[in-house]
Design a protein around this motif. Structure first.
Motif, PDB file in Angstrom:
ATOM      1  N   ASP A   5       6.779  12.960 -22.740  1.00 15.58           N
ATOM      2  CA  ASP A   5       5.059  12.771 -22.332  1.00 15.58           C
ATOM      3  C   ASP A   5       4.194  13.177 -23.101  1.00 15.58           C
ATOM      4  O   ASP A   5       3.343  12.422 -23.291  1.00 15.58           O
ATOM      5  N   ILE A   6       4.453  14.311 -23.825  1.00 10.92           N
ATOM      6  CA  ILE A   6       3.363  14.858 -24.648  1.00 10.92           C
ATOM      7  C   ILE A   6       3.220  13.871 -25.880  1.00 10.92           C
ATOM      8  O   ILE A   6       2.178  13.993 -26.504  1.00 10.92           O
ATOM      9  N   ILE A   7       4.396  13.496 -26.234  1.00 10.47           N
ATOM     10  CA  ILE A   7       4.237  13.017 -27.654  1.00 10.47           C
ATOM     11  C   ILE A   7       3.678  11.400 -27.492  1.00 10.47           C
ATOM     12  O   ILE A   7       2.714  11.143 -27.975  1.00 10.47           O
ATOM     13  N   GLY A   8       4.005  10.858 -26.256  1.00  6.78           N
ATOM     14  CA  GLY A   8       3.216   9.845 -25.969  1.00  6.78           C
ATOM     15  C   GLY A   8       1.521  10.044 -25.824  1.00  6.78           C
ATOM     16  O   GLY A   8       0.998   9.257 -26.508  1.00  6.78           O
ATOM     17  N   TYR A   9       1.331  10.913 -25.295  1.00  8.09           N
ATOM     18  CA  TYR A   9      -0.115  11.190 -25.460  1.00  8.09           C
ATOM     19  C   TYR A   9      -0.660  11.493 -26.436  1.00  8.09           C
ATOM     20  O   TYR A   9      -1.660  11.084 -26.802  1.00  8.09           O
ATOM     21  N   ALA A  10       0.113  12.483 -27.497  1.00  9.08           N
ATOM     22  CA  ALA A  10      -0.310  12.534 -28.782  1.00  9.08           C
ATOM     23  C   ALA A  10      -0.799  11.053 -29.656  1.00  9.08           C
ATOM     24  O   ALA A  10      -1.430  10.779 -30.448  1.00  9.08           O
ATOM     25  N   ARG A  11       0.347  10.176 -29.224  1.00 10.19           N
ATOM     26  CA  ARG A  11       0.284   8.603 -29.897  1.00 10.19           C
ATOM     27  C   ARG A  11      -0.981   8.201 -29.507  1.00 10.19           C
ATOM     28  O   ARG A  11      -1.848   7.764 -30.412  1.00 10.19           O
ATOM     29  N   GLN A  12      -1.362   8.148 -28.283  1.00  9.84           N
ATOM     30  CA  GLN A  12      -2.632   7.762 -27.514  1.00  9.84           C
ATOM     31  C   GLN A  12      -3.892   8.553 -28.520  1.00  9.84           C
ATOM     32  O   GLN A  12      -4.934   7.916 -28.818  1.00  9.84           O
ATOM     33  N   GLU A  13      -3.812   9.708 -28.542  1.00  7.14           N
ATOM     34  CA  GLU A  13      -4.889  10.575 -29.186  1.00  7.14           C
ATOM     35  C   GLU A  13      -5.101  10.072 -30.746  1.00  7.14           C
ATOM     36  O   GLU A  13      -6.163  10.060 -31.344  1.00  7.14           O
ATOM     37  N   GLU A  20      -4.378   7.027 -31.927  1.00  6.58           N
ATOM     38  CA  GLU A  20      -5.021   5.511 -32.074  1.00  6.58           C
ATOM     39  C   GLU A  20      -6.584   5.816 -31.700  1.00  6.58           C
ATOM     40  O   GLU A  20      -7.286   5.004 -32.282  1.00  6.58           O
ATOM     41  N   VAL A  21      -6.842   6.583 -30.625  1.00 13.51           N
ATOM     42  CA  VAL A  21      -8.303   6.855 -30.473  1.00 13.51           C
ATOM     43  C   VAL A  21      -9.027   7.707 -31.691  1.00 13.51           C
ATOM     44  O   VAL A  21      -9.902   7.043 -32.084  1.00 13.51           O
ATOM     45  N   ALA A  22      -8.441   8.393 -32.254  1.00 15.81           N
ATOM     46  CA  ALA A  22      -8.897   8.949 -33.434  1.00 15.81           C
ATOM     47  C   ALA A  22      -9.162   8.016 -34.435  1.00 15.81           C
ATOM     48  O   ALA A  22     -10.188   8.038 -35.238  1.00 15.81           O
ATOM     49  N   ASN A  23      -8.249   7.252 -34.796  1.00 17.25           N
ATOM     50  CA  ASN A  23      -8.308   6.291 -35.623  1.00 17.25           C
ATOM     51  C   ASN A  23      -9.268   5.284 -35.397  1.00 17.25           C
ATOM     52  O   ASN A  23     -10.155   4.810 -36.358  1.00 17.25           O
ATOM     53  N   ALA A  24      -9.404   4.797 -34.163  1.00 17.88           N
ATOM     54  CA  ALA A  24     -10.544   3.927 -33.913  1.00 17.88           C
ATOM     55  C   ALA A  24     -11.974   4.532 -33.986  1.00 17.88           C
ATOM     56  O   ALA A  24     -12.916   3.735 -34.309  1.00 17.88           O
ATOM     57  N   LEU A  25     -12.000   5.701 -33.607  1.00 19.19           N
ATOM     58  CA  LEU A  25     -13.171   6.495 -34.020  1.00 19.19           C
ATOM     59  C   LEU A  25     -13.314   6.945 -35.374  1.00 19.19           C
ATOM     60  O   LEU A  25     -14.584   7.891 -35.602  1.00 19.19           O
ATOM     61  N   ASP A  50     -10.044  14.542 -38.594  1.00 21.36           N
ATOM     62  CA  ASP A  50      -9.505  16.008 -38.241  1.00 21.36           C
ATOM     63  C   ASP A  50      -9.035  15.671 -36.978  1.00 21.36           C
ATOM     64  O   ASP A  50      -7.890  16.279 -36.745  1.00 21.36           O
ATOM     65  N   ALA A  51      -9.255  14.847 -35.813  1.00 23.06           N
ATOM     66  CA  ALA A  51      -8.745  14.717 -34.532  1.00 23.06           C
ATOM     67  C   ALA A  51      -7.188  14.119 -34.729  1.00 23.06           C
ATOM     68  O   ALA A  51      -6.089  14.414 -34.117  1.00 23.06           O
ATOM     69  N   ARG A  52      -7.146  13.065 -35.803  1.00 24.57           N
ATOM     70  CA  ARG A  52      -5.933  12.282 -36.057  1.00 24.57           C
ATOM     71  C   ARG A  52      -5.114  13.296 -36.558  1.00 24.57           C
ATOM     72  O   ARG A  52      -3.786  13.354 -36.228  1.00 24.57           O
ATOM     73  N   ILE A  53      -5.504  14.043 -37.534  1.00 21.98           N
ATOM     74  CA  ILE A  53      -4.678  15.207 -38.117  1.00 21.98           C
ATOM     75  C   ILE A  53      -3.834  16.046 -37.007  1.00 21.98           C
ATOM     76  O   ILE A  53      -2.743  16.325 -37.196  1.00 21.98           O
ATOM     77  N   ARG A  54      -4.824  16.696 -36.328  1.00 27.54           N
ATOM     78  CA  ARG A  54      -4.404  17.551 -35.121  1.00 27.54           C
ATOM     79  C   ARG A  54      -3.419  16.930 -34.214  1.00 27.54           C
ATOM     80  O   ARG A  54      -2.312  17.420 -33.789  1.00 27.54           O
ATOM     81  N   ALA A  55      -3.579  15.624 -33.929  1.00 26.74           N
ATOM     82  CA  ALA A  55      -2.623  14.844 -32.836  1.00 26.74           C
ATOM     83  C   ALA A  55      -1.477  14.646 -33.641  1.00 26.74           C
ATOM     84  O   ALA A  55      -0.229  14.715 -33.124  1.00 26.74           O
ATOM     85  N   GLN A  56      -1.403  14.514 -34.848  1.00 26.55           N
ATOM     86  CA  GLN A  56      -0.198  13.983 -35.665  1.00 26.55           C
ATOM     87  C   GLN A  56       0.555  15.227 -35.974  1.00 26.55           C
ATOM     88  O   GLN A  56       1.978  15.439 -35.508  1.00 26.55           O
TER      89      GLN A  56
END
Length: 91
Positions: free
Chosen positions: A38-46, A48-53, A57-63
């Motif tokens: 579940d947490i990995i799935g949520y990170a994938r969504q984060e 995607e959102v970070a890439n879209a925006l 920094d947010a993308r790296i934290r989520a990765q």
């Protein structure tokens, strides 16, 4: 589905696993696998959102979050095989 329904669904599933006659190590493996999935799935969504925006920094934290949990799952799976002689999940 609202978050409370998801939480209740997880809790019901978790209670059913705990009440089962499965060995405790399998119950632990199920819980760890389910929660980290579940947490990995949520990170994938984060990510995607970070890439879209275009938020690097947010993308790296989520990765980092995603990859850290993937590594923890790998360590758990490796030790599960050593202890039980069987594979815990397919990665």
């Amino acid at each position: 589905m609202d978050n409370r329904m998801q939480v209740q669904g997880f809790q019901d599933e978790f209670d059913a696993i705990l009440a089962s006659d499965k060995p405790d190590i399998d119950k632990l493996a199920w819980a760890f696998g389910r929660i980290t999935d579940d947490i990995i799935g949520y990170a994938r969504q984060e990510i995607e959102v970070a890439n879209a925006l275009q938020d690097q920094d947010a993308r790296i934290r989520a990765q980092i979050k995603r990859d850290t949990l993937k590594h923890a799952r790998h360590i758990f799976a490796m030790n599960y095989v050593r202890i039980t002689g069987k594979k815990v999940w397919d990665e």
